[in-house]
Design an enzyme around this catalytic site. Structure first.
Site, mmCIF file in Angstrom:
data_model
loop_
_atom_site.group_PDB
_atom_site.id
_atom_site.type_symbol
_atom_site.label_atom_id
_atom_site.label_comp_id
_atom_site.label_asym_id
_atom_site.label_seq_id
_atom_site.Cartn_x
_atom_site.Cartn_y
_atom_site.Cartn_z
ATOM 1 N N CYS A 112 0.838 -1.202 0.000
ATOM 2 C CA CYS A 112 0.000 0.000 0.000
ATOM 3 C C CYS A 112 0.876 1.258 0.000
ATOM 4 O O CYS A 112 2.042 1.234 0.421
ATOM 5 C CB CYS A 112 -0.896 0.029 1.232
ATOM 6 N N GLU A 159 0.730 3.803 1.932
ATOM 7 C CA GLU A 159 1.136 4.188 3.290
ATOM 8 C C GLU A 159 2.368 3.393 3.729
ATOM 9 O O GLU A 159 3.273 3.934 4.373
ATOM 10 C CB GLU A 159 -0.005 3.944 4.282
HETATM 11 N N1 THU Z 1 -4.471 0.848 -1.229
HETATM 12 C C1 THU Z 1 -3.528 1.676 -0.715
HETATM 13 O O1 THU Z 1 -2.433 1.809 -1.270
HETATM 14 N N2 THU Z 1 -3.806 2.323 0.426
HETATM 15 C C2 THU Z 1 -4.996 2.280 1.072
HETATM 16 O O2 THU Z 1 -5.141 2.900 2.102
HETATM 17 C C3 THU Z 1 -6.101 1.515 0.506
HETATM 18 C C4 THU Z 1 -5.754 0.611 -0.600
HETATM 19 C C5 THU Z 1 -4.187 0.145 -2.477
HETATM 20 C C6 THU Z 1 -3.904 -1.316 -2.350
HETATM 21 C C7 THU Z 1 -4.218 -1.813 -3.722
HETATM 22 O O3 THU Z 1 -3.068 -1.655 -4.540
HETATM 23 C C8 THU Z 1 -5.297 -0.867 -4.218
HETATM 24 O O4 THU Z 1 -5.268 0.245 -3.365
HETATM 25 C C9 THU Z 1 -6.690 -1.469 -4.217
HETATM 26 O O5 THU Z 1 -7.004 -2.004 -2.986
#
Ligand code: THU
Length: 133
Positions: A51, A53
């Site tokens: 992610c 974050e």
């Molecule tokens: N995702 C993030 O990078 N941060 C978040 O807080 C929510 C979800 C990403 C993970 C994945 O690559 C995409 O969003 C769809 O879930």
């Protein structure tokens, strides 16, 4: 002062590797030493994706900082995009309950929350007895 986080999170989102979900996310974290950014990096082996974050946290810690002062997450969903459960836990390792987390989109900051809003009754190292590194 959230403006700089907004611009950096929006810019880094463009570098996201999200061929599977098509959902790009950018994150910016302020600590005492500066602003650290991350974008989501997906993988053909889906659980190995990272992610936005998590990337920003890794950059901050690699730079030698362990105290988050402020967070902004930028995405382009119809509704404000809040961090996933795993990212809430990762953020709480370095962010106290009062830390502000702004949820932003193309129209600006859509919601402002605190870590306490996002992860009440957080699990922390204080819940177990091993010494902290
Ligand atoms: N995702 C993030 O990078 N941060 C978040 O807080 C929510 C979800 C990403 C993970 C994945 O690559 C995409 O969003 C769809 O879930």
């Amino acid at each position: 002062m959230t403006d700089d986080l907004y611009e950096k999170a929006r810019a880094v989102r463009a570098n996201a590797h999200a061929p599977y979900s098509g959902f790009r996310v950018g994150a910016a974290i302020r600590s005492a030493s500066g602003v650290y950014v991350g974008c989501n990096v997906e993988n053909a082996a889906f659980p190995e994706g990272i992610c936005a974050e998590g990337g920003a946290i890794t950059s901050m810690v690699a730079a030698g900082d362990k105290a988050i002062l402020e967070v902004l997450i930028y995405a382009e969903a119809d509704t404000p995009t809040a961090p996933c459960g795993g990212c809430r836990q990762k953020l709480s390792e370095f962010a106290g309950p009062e830390v502000k987390v702004s949820l932003a989109g193309p129209d600006g900051v859509r919601a402002v929350m605190t870590m306490a809003d996002l992860l009440p009754a957080a699990f922390s190292g204080g819940h177990w007895s091993m010494p902290q590194a």
